[in-house]
Design a protein around this motif. Structure first.
Motif, PDB file in Angstrom:
ATOM      1  N   ILE A 172       4.749 -22.178  -1.052  1.00  0.00           N
ATOM      2  CA  ILE A 172       5.245 -20.838  -1.406  1.00  0.00           C
ATOM      3  C   ILE A 172       5.015 -20.602  -2.896  1.00  0.00           C
ATOM      4  CG2 ILE A 172       7.219 -19.280  -1.448  1.00  0.00           C
ATOM      5  CD1 ILE A 172       8.517 -21.016   0.725  1.00  0.00           C
ATOM      6  N   ALA A 173       4.316 -19.529  -3.223  1.00  0.00           N
ATOM      7  CA  ALA A 173       4.143 -19.115  -4.618  1.00  0.00           C
ATOM      8  C   ALA A 173       5.044 -17.918  -4.877  1.00  0.00           C
ATOM      9  CB  ALA A 173       2.686 -18.746  -4.895  1.00  0.00           C
ATOM     10  N   VAL A 174       5.815 -17.989  -5.950  1.00  0.00           N
ATOM     11  CA  VAL A 174       6.696 -16.881  -6.335  1.00  0.00           C
ATOM     12  C   VAL A 174       6.180 -16.339  -7.666  1.00  0.00           C
ATOM     13  CG1 VAL A 174       9.042 -16.161  -6.828  1.00  0.00           C
ATOM     14  CG2 VAL A 174       8.627 -17.975  -5.152  1.00  0.00           C
ATOM     15  N   ILE A 175       5.730 -15.101  -7.648  1.00  0.00           N
ATOM     16  CA  ILE A 175       5.069 -14.514  -8.813  1.00  0.00           C
ATOM     17  C   ILE A 175       5.904 -13.358  -9.348  1.00  0.00           C
ATOM     18  CG2 ILE A 175       2.989 -13.335  -9.638  1.00  0.00           C
ATOM     19  CD1 ILE A 175       1.484 -14.724  -7.305  1.00  0.00           C
ATOM     20  N   ASP A 181       3.026  -2.641  -6.378  1.00  0.00           N
ATOM     21  CA  ASP A 181       3.219  -1.608  -5.360  1.00  0.00           C
ATOM     22  C   ASP A 181       3.712  -2.269  -4.065  1.00  0.00           C
ATOM     23  OD1 ASP A 181       0.980  -2.531  -3.822  1.00  0.00           O
ATOM     24  OD2 ASP A 181      -0.393  -1.324  -5.015  1.00  0.00           O
ATOM     25  N   PRO A 182       4.127  -1.493  -3.081  1.00  0.00           N
ATOM     26  CA  PRO A 182       4.705  -2.081  -1.865  1.00  0.00           C
ATOM     27  C   PRO A 182       3.732  -2.972  -1.087  1.00  0.00           C
ATOM     28  CG  PRO A 182       5.299   0.229  -2.041  1.00  0.00           C
ATOM     29  CD  PRO A 182       4.267  -0.024  -3.094  1.00  0.00           C
ATOM     30  N   PHE A 183       2.434  -2.819  -1.303  1.00  0.00           N
ATOM     31  CA  PHE A 183       1.453  -3.646  -0.605  1.00  0.00           C
ATOM     32  C   PHE A 183       1.297  -5.019  -1.244  1.00  0.00           C
ATOM     33  CE2 PHE A 183      -3.079  -4.775   0.309  1.00  0.00           C
ATOM     34  CZ  PHE A 183      -2.957  -4.906   1.678  1.00  0.00           C
ATOM     35  N   GLY A 184       1.641  -5.115  -2.552  1.00  0.00           N
ATOM     36  CA  GLY A 184       1.552  -6.409  -3.237  1.00  0.00           C
ATOM     37  C   GLY A 184       0.583  -6.442  -4.398  1.00  0.00           C
ATOM     38  N   ASN A 185      -0.187  -5.368  -4.587  1.00  0.00           N
ATOM     39  CA  ASN A 185      -1.010  -5.319  -5.802  1.00  0.00           C
ATOM     40  C   ASN A 185      -0.082  -5.351  -7.009  1.00  0.00           C
ATOM     41  OD1 ASN A 185      -3.566  -4.821  -4.386  1.00  0.00           O
ATOM     42  ND2 ASN A 185      -2.664  -2.812  -3.926  1.00  0.00           N
ATOM     43  N   ALA A 186      -0.449  -6.132  -8.028  1.00  0.00           N
ATOM     44  CA  ALA A 186       0.493  -6.309  -9.143  1.00  0.00           C
ATOM     45  C   ALA A 186      -0.251  -6.516 -10.451  1.00  0.00           C
ATOM     46  CB  ALA A 186       1.402  -7.520  -8.872  1.00  0.00           C
ATOM     47  N   THR A 215       9.318  -8.064  -8.498  1.00  0.00           N
ATOM     48  CA  THR A 215       9.081  -7.068  -9.547  1.00  0.00           C
ATOM     49  C   THR A 215      10.351  -6.292  -9.867  1.00  0.00           C
ATOM     50  OG1 THR A 215       7.634  -5.238 -10.236  1.00  0.00           O
ATOM     51  CG2 THR A 215       8.408  -5.214  -7.956  1.00  0.00           C
ATOM     52  N   ASP A 216      10.396  -5.738 -11.078  1.00  0.00           N
ATOM     53  CA  ASP A 216      11.472  -4.810 -11.431  1.00  0.00           C
ATOM     54  C   ASP A 216      10.907  -3.424 -11.694  1.00  0.00           C
ATOM     55  OD1 ASP A 216      10.207  -5.291 -13.821  1.00  0.00           O
ATOM     56  OD2 ASP A 216      11.910  -6.268 -14.785  1.00  0.00           O
ATOM     57  N   ASN A 217       9.670  -3.204 -11.251  1.00  0.00           N
ATOM     58  CA  ASN A 217       9.026  -1.900 -11.426  1.00  0.00           C
ATOM     59  C   ASN A 217       8.089  -1.638 -10.242  1.00  0.00           C
ATOM     60  OD1 ASN A 217       8.389   0.518 -12.874  1.00  0.00           O
ATOM     61  ND2 ASN A 217       6.462  -0.408 -13.541  1.00  0.00           N
ATOM     62  N   LEU A 218       8.679  -1.173  -9.150  1.00  0.00           N
ATOM     63  CA  LEU A 218       7.895  -0.868  -7.955  1.00  0.00           C
ATOM     64  C   LEU A 218       7.264   0.510  -8.126  1.00  0.00           C
ATOM     65  CD1 LEU A 218       7.260  -2.013  -5.073  1.00  0.00           C
ATOM     66  CD2 LEU A 218       9.069  -0.472  -4.252  1.00  0.00           C
ATOM     67  N   VAL A 219       5.936   0.581  -8.033  1.00  0.00           N
ATOM     68  CA  VAL A 219       5.225   1.846  -8.214  1.00  0.00           C
ATOM     69  C   VAL A 219       4.546   2.212  -6.899  1.00  0.00           C
ATOM     70  CG1 VAL A 219       4.848   1.373 -10.664  1.00  0.00           C
ATOM     71  CG2 VAL A 219       3.093   0.722  -9.011  1.00  0.00           C
ATOM     72  N   PRO A 220       4.267   3.499  -6.688  1.00  0.00           N
ATOM     73  CA  PRO A 220       3.566   3.884  -5.461  1.00  0.00           C
ATOM     74  C   PRO A 220       2.173   3.239  -5.409  1.00  0.00           C
ATOM     75  CG  PRO A 220       4.512   5.797  -6.561  1.00  0.00           C
ATOM     76  CD  PRO A 220       4.616   4.663  -7.519  1.00  0.00           C
ATOM     77  N   PHE A 221       1.719   2.947  -4.176  1.00  0.00           N
ATOM     78  CA  PHE A 221       0.367   2.420  -4.011  1.00  0.00           C
ATOM     79  C   PHE A 221      -0.646   3.442  -4.518  1.00  0.00           C
ATOM     80  CE2 PHE A 221      -3.598   2.115  -1.701  1.00  0.00           C
ATOM     81  CZ  PHE A 221      -3.860   0.753  -1.663  1.00  0.00           C
ATOM     82  N   TRP A 226      -4.753  -3.658 -10.893  1.00  0.00           N
ATOM     83  CA  TRP A 226      -4.096  -4.793 -10.259  1.00  0.00           C
ATOM     84  C   TRP A 226      -4.830  -6.077 -10.636  1.00  0.00           C
ATOM     85  CZ3 TRP A 226      -5.978  -1.360  -6.062  1.00  0.00           C
ATOM     86  CH2 TRP A 226      -7.202  -1.752  -5.538  1.00  0.00           C
ATOM     87  N   GLN A 227      -4.062  -7.068 -11.023  1.00  0.00           N
ATOM     88  CA  GLN A 227      -4.644  -8.388 -11.273  1.00  0.00           C
ATOM     89  C   GLN A 227      -4.387  -9.291 -10.060  1.00  0.00           C
ATOM     90  OE1 GLN A 227      -3.357 -10.422 -14.870  1.00  0.00           O
ATOM     91  NE2 GLN A 227      -5.324 -11.449 -15.079  1.00  0.00           N
ATOM     92  N   ILE A 228      -3.196  -9.141  -9.465  1.00  0.00           N
ATOM     93  CA  ILE A 228      -2.896  -9.818  -8.204  1.00  0.00           C
ATOM     94  C   ILE A 228      -3.257  -8.859  -7.078  1.00  0.00           C
ATOM     95  CG2 ILE A 228      -1.087 -10.846  -6.767  1.00  0.00           C
ATOM     96  CD1 ILE A 228      -1.627 -12.441  -9.312  1.00  0.00           C
ATOM     97  N   GLN A 229      -4.033  -9.303  -6.122  1.00  0.00           N
ATOM     98  CA  GLN A 229      -4.428  -8.450  -5.005  1.00  0.00           C
ATOM     99  C   GLN A 229      -3.399  -8.542  -3.878  1.00  0.00           C
ATOM    100  OE1 GLN A 229      -8.653 -10.099  -4.863  1.00  0.00           O
ATOM    101  NE2 GLN A 229      -8.951  -7.978  -4.284  1.00  0.00           N
ATOM    102  N   GLY A 230      -2.971  -7.391  -3.392  1.00  0.00           N
ATOM    103  CA  GLY A 230      -1.959  -7.349  -2.348  1.00  0.00           C
ATOM    104  C   GLY A 230      -2.381  -8.033  -1.058  1.00  0.00           C
TER     105      GLY A 230
END
Length: 532
Positions: A172-175, A181-186, A215-221, A226-230
């Motif tokens: 399990i990786a916790v980033i 965004d809700p899909f996981g792009n970050a 995250t503490d800043n959820l943005v719309p997709f 994005w550096q992390i791909q959802g």
């Protein structure tokens, strides 16, 4: 006993098995050639994920860890982009403790004093051992011999290598991501907790079986950039705060105020100039130590006077490097991690400030990396010896207090310079044999102290170039002898036989072992000019 230890190519006695896993002893620089293929995570199917792309978990991090199947003996990874301001890693193990989970392997990209509360989870059995850079109290805890497993210290590039080669399988990786965004792009360069790039988490996202983005800043997709791909992410957790960005400025990322160390930084810049290293189109990297950072200020002055422009600067970004970029002294910053909020701003706003990762910069088991493209690199060290070998993780008393960071990887630059004080607290830094070997002397070209500059005899080209200059060129023996006349030659402390940690070389082989220190106590780091 004999069949559990071997003497490696650096004449260091190292274990052949660590935490139950067979190991390869260090075979020298370029002496070990890997075989096989990279590992891969389990194949996933989109049928198991929400068709609307919303992976947000209403029950928070506890529910996400439960859905990931957290259980005894797993490997949990986190990253250190918030450095001493991380607020997520501790939550993970608090939740694990509440679930009654035990014997976890924590695989952080680095730990800091803010993680000292995790000692209670080491004591209680929730965490079995740590594999990652151990700064401060956790390093001291490891030195005391109280950690049940053996610590494994890797460079930033070595961590990527260990993941891709299958030495470490992350369950399990916790980033922690400042925007997602809700899909996981970050991304990490924007949002109320913006801390810079998330390059250290890329290997975790790409290879872990399960990935949680907090995250503490959820943005719309879509989250742009994005550096992390959802597509690599299983669950999104939203909480009030994930980190304190102001604390990315920690002890090893502040300019020194010591007159001696400022002199060392100035001598280092003059050496680069007179050796012909400062020229149009050159490249450089300075580590995170206070002296190495001060070097950047002197270098910038030299470049202005000479009218020289660097093609790129590598490594962690900070205000001084950003000023060089904005002034036009540097074409590009290739950023590995961000050391202050000016670096975060620049990374977000300046298209010539580029995010990188340990894969592109440091991974030795790749088709080349950026480290060998750098003309000159300036790093710290806790000790060097007469063979130019260097130590960066332990002090002369054997206590483990610093991480490796990218230090080992940087040694492949065209010219590696270690600007260091000749003694600290009346303890000589130049010794007969380093307490812990982290970098082989054949890759270290120059030692700069306040008492003179020593050039490795292997670099006859530099010796010839600097002959007749005004710089105080001396042999390392001369400097060592002078310091010992002032400080005396301290008695060498003999550590116990018990091995508490091993140091990996960039190719995954074991270059040295760290032994238990008698009477070691858990306390804060001494703040020496090492690096992370």
């Amino acid at each position: 006993m004999k069949d559990r230890f071997v003497t490696n190519a650096a004449r260091r006695i190292v274990p052949t098995v660590v935490n139950g896993i067979p190991q390869v002893p260090y075979r020298g620089v370029g002496g070990y050639r890997p075989t096989g293929r990279r590992v891969a995570p389990q194949i996933a199917s989109s049928m198991d994920y929400p068709p609307d792309g919303n992976k947000v978990v209403a029950g928070g991090l506890a529910e996400a860890l439960h859905r990931c199947g957290l259980k005894d003996g797993m490997t949990i990874s986190t990253h250190h982009h918030f450095r001493d301001g991380d607020l997520v890693a501790g939550q993970v193990f608090d939740i694990a403790a509440g679930m009654g989970v035990r014997d976890l392997r924590w695989f952080p990209s680095a730990s800091f004093p803010c993680h000292s509360p995790l000692i209670r989870h080491l004591e209680s059995g929730v965490i079995h051992h740590i594999e990652g850079s151990l700064n401060g109290p956790l390093g001291d805890y490891c030195s005391s011999g109280r950690m049940r497993g053996t610590g494994v210290l890797r460079s930033h590039g070595g961590r990527w290598q260990a993941i891709q080669d299958g030495e470490v399988e992350i369950d399990i990786a916790v980033i922690a991501a400042p925007s997602a965004d809700p899909f996981g792009n970050a991304t990490g360069d924007r949002g109320p907790s913006a801390c810079g790039g998330l390059g250290f988490a890329l290997a975790d996202a790409n290879f872990a079986d399960k990935v949680i983005v907090v995250t503490d800043n959820l943005v719309p997709f879509p989250c742009i950039p994005w550096q992390i791909q959802g597509n690599h992410v299983d669950y999104i957790v939203v909480q009030e705060q994930i980190g304190i960005p102001e604390k990315i400025v920690s002890g090893t990322t502040q300019i020194t105020r010591s007159a001696d160390r400022l002199l060392i930084a100035e001598l280092t810049a003059r050496f680069c100039d007179e050796a012909g290293l400062v020229r149009d189109g050159f490249s450089f990297q300075a580590g995170a130590g206070g002296t190495a950072l001060a070097f950047g200020i002197y270098l910038a002055d030299l470049m202005r006077r000479r009218g020289v422009r660097a093609r790129f600067a590598r490594g962690g970004s900070n205000r001084y490097l950003v000023e060089m970029l904005e002034e036009g002294l540097v074409d590009y910053i290739l950023d590995g991690q961000t050391f202050d909020l000016d670096g975060v701003r620049s990374l977000r706003e300046n298209p010539r400030h580029i995010m990188t990762s340990p894969f592109t910069s440091y991974n030795y088991h790749g088709k080349g990396n950026f480290a060998s493209l750098v003309d000159v690199v300036v790093l710290g060290a806790t000790e060097v010896d007469l063979g130019f070998n260097a130590n960066v993780v332990t002090h002369s008393d054997g206590r483990l207090l610093h991480g490796i960071g990218g230090w080992q990887n940087c040694l492949f630059a065209g010219c590696t310079i270690l600007p260091i004080p000749s003694f600290r607290d009346r303890i000589p830094v130049i010794v007969d044999r380093v307490t812990t070997l982290c970098g082989p002397g054949e890759l270290i070209d120059v030692i700069v102290t306040e008492r003179g500059i020593a050039i490795n005899p292997r670099r006859q080209d530099l010796i010839d170039k600097l002959r007749g200059t005004s710089l105080p060129i001396r042999t390392l023996d001369d400097i060592k002898n002078e310091v010992e006349e002032i400080c005396g030659k301290p008695d060498r402390m003999e550590p116990e036989e018990t091995i508490v940690a091993v140091v990996k070389w960039v190719d995954g082989t074991i270059i040295d072992a760290v032994r238990k220190v008698p009477g070691s106590v858990v306390e804060a780091s001494s703040g020496a000019d090492a690096m992370e």
